[in-house]
Design an enzyme around this catalytic site. Structure first.
Site, PDB file in Angstrom:
ATOM      1  N   THR A   1      21.489  58.618  90.689  1.00  0.00           N
ATOM      2  CA  THR A   1      21.821  57.294  91.365  1.00  0.00           C
ATOM      3  C   THR A   1      23.296  57.520  91.361  1.00  0.00           C
ATOM      4  O   THR A   1      23.983  58.925  90.979  1.00  0.00           O
ATOM      5  CB  THR A   1      21.612  56.850  89.643  1.00  0.00           C
ATOM      6  OG1 THR A   1      21.905  57.465  88.464  1.00  0.00           O
ATOM      7  CG2 THR A   1      20.321  56.061  89.560  1.00  0.00           C
ATOM      8  N   GLY A   2      24.210  56.717  91.289  1.00  0.00           N
ATOM      9  CA  GLY A   2      25.479  56.875  92.238  1.00  0.00           C
ATOM     10  C   GLY A   2      26.161  57.692  91.663  1.00  0.00           C
ATOM     11  O   GLY A   2      26.745  58.667  92.098  1.00  0.00           O
ATOM     12  N   THR A   3      27.152  57.411  90.135  1.00  0.00           N
ATOM     13  CA  THR A   3      27.657  58.281  89.731  1.00  0.00           C
ATOM     14  C   THR A   3      27.190  59.509  89.267  1.00  0.00           C
ATOM     15  O   THR A   3      27.817  60.082  89.103  1.00  0.00           O
ATOM     16  CB  THR A   3      28.083  57.013  88.181  1.00  0.00           C
ATOM     17  OG1 THR A   3      28.533  56.023  88.610  1.00  0.00           O
ATOM     18  CG2 THR A   3      29.380  57.627  87.833  1.00  0.00           C
TER      19      THR A   3
ATOM     20  N   GLY B   1      22.595  52.649  88.582  1.00  0.00           N
ATOM     21  CA  GLY B   1      21.486  52.254  88.334  1.00  0.00           C
ATOM     22  C   GLY B   1      21.199  50.649  88.309  1.00  0.00           C
ATOM     23  O   GLY B   1      20.143  50.031  88.652  1.00  0.00           O
TER      24      GLY B   1
ATOM     25  N   ASP C   1      18.008  52.673  89.755  1.00  0.00           N
ATOM     26  CA  ASP C   1      17.094  53.422  88.775  1.00  0.00           C
ATOM     27  C   ASP C   1      15.386  52.924  90.155  1.00  0.00           C
ATOM     28  O   ASP C   1      14.250  53.646  90.056  1.00  0.00           O
ATOM     29  CB  ASP C   1      16.614  52.610  87.531  1.00  0.00           C
ATOM     30  CG  ASP C   1      18.054  53.422  86.550  1.00  0.00           C
ATOM     31  OD1 ASP C   1      18.417  54.414  87.554  1.00  0.00           O
ATOM     32  OD2 ASP C   1      18.243  52.689  86.225  1.00  0.00           O
TER      33      ASP C   1
END
Length: 126
Positions: free
Chosen positions: A38-40, A60, A65
């Site tokens: 997920t991104g971060t 997420g 997700d």
């Protein structure tokens, strides 16, 4: 069935430092795989381990997700490592449950904490 060549890494906010430390500790092994995150979480893992091939999905709560869940349903993911913070309520809890349901449905190994991930990772190629 597709060859499962990806390892998915996800961590709740308070667990992102732990995920970065996990990736650093297992960097040599993880270099053999494409990492989806997920991104971060993906940004933190890439910062900790610039040599890793990290494909970042959305955050997420913004659908990341579910993007990883789709990869699990396509049988592209060999293992899901999701460091969950059990003490913080998550507004997108239904997304997390859906992701876990897909991992169970498609018989994808899933680690929800560091101790389990440390033990499962070395045997994923067996």
């Amino acid at each position: 069935m597709a060859e499962r060549q990806k390892i998915a890494l996800i961590a709740h906010d308070k667990m992102k430092d732990e995920m970065a430390a996990f990736a650093r500790h297992h960097q040599r092994f993880l270099e053999q795989w494409q990492i989806v995150a997920t991104g971060t979480t993906g940004a933190r893992v890439h910062d900790a381990c610039p040599k890793l091939d990290v494909l970042r999905m959305k955050s997420g709560p913004l659908g990341g997700d579910q993007q990883i869940g789709a990869m699990i349903a396509q049988e592209e993911v060999a293992m899901l490592i999701f460091f969950v913070d059990p003490l913080t309520p998550m507004p997108h809890d239904v997304d997390v449950k859906a992701l876990m349901r897909l991992a169970i449905l498609y018989d994808t190994p899933m680690a929800l904490n560091r101790a389990t991930a440390d033990r499962l990772l070395p045997v994923i190629t067996e």
